[in-house]
Write a protein that holds these residues in place. Sequence first.
Motif, PDB file in Angstrom:
ATOM      1  N   CYS A   1       0.803  -1.222   0.000  1.00  0.00           N
ATOM      2  CA  CYS A   1       0.000   0.000   0.000  1.00  0.00           C
ATOM      3  C   CYS A   1       0.838   1.276   0.000  1.00  0.00           C
ATOM      4  CB  CYS A   1      -0.913   0.037   1.230  1.00  0.00           C
ATOM      5  SG  CYS A   1      -1.585  -1.567   1.697  1.00  0.00           S
TER       6      CYS A   1
ATOM      7  N   CYS B   1       1.423   3.916  -2.952  1.00  0.00           N
ATOM      8  CA  CYS B   1       0.438   4.952  -3.275  1.00  0.00           C
ATOM      9  C   CYS B   1       0.034   5.760  -2.042  1.00  0.00           C
ATOM     10  CB  CYS B   1      -0.831   4.337  -3.856  1.00  0.00           C
ATOM     11  SG  CYS B   1      -0.574   3.497  -5.425  1.00  0.00           S
ATOM     12  N   HIS B   2      -0.027   5.083  -0.906  1.00  0.00           N
ATOM     13  CA  HIS B   2      -0.566   5.746   0.286  1.00  0.00           C
ATOM     14  C   HIS B   2       0.513   6.365   1.172  1.00  0.00           C
ATOM     15  CE1 HIS B   2      -4.821   4.825  -0.254  1.00  0.00           C
ATOM     16  NE2 HIS B   2      -4.478   3.631  -0.663  1.00  0.00           N
TER      17      HIS B   2
END
Length: 96
Positions: free
Chosen positions: A31, A34-35
Amino acid sequence: MAAAAAFLALCAGPAVAADIHRGATLYTTHCAICHGANGSPVMPGAPDFRRMETLMRPDMQILPAIKNGKGSMPGFFGILRDQEILDVVAYLRTLS
Ligand code: HEC
């Protein structure tokens, strides 16, 4: 079936409580690209996990978005098991 298992897991209490450390490892792998490493979004349009409002929903509403994907986020069905996604969500809740 999987949903029922996840529901049972949630009701079963501390014995199967979400593993935040495993969630953190999975988050970094799947994750963070992108996060962001600490929940501050890297990809435009991704929510900011440091803001508590982003996750002010029950796990069972957040789970399908991660499983099936949402907008430009790919689904993780077949990559992460429900329990692993819930571990990641538990980790996300520590970021705000
Ligand atoms: C390819 C980039 C990308 C990856 C990888 C990614 N996300 Fe996302 N994520 C996004 C974007 C973009 C959105 C906003 C989607 C929208 O609202 O249109 C989003 C939204 C979300 C949301 C909010 C969903 C909602 O219902 O509002 C959650 C929770 C989330 N991501 C968790 C995760 C988790 C956990 C992982 C790793 C297992 C992950 N994301 C991996 C890009 C990504």
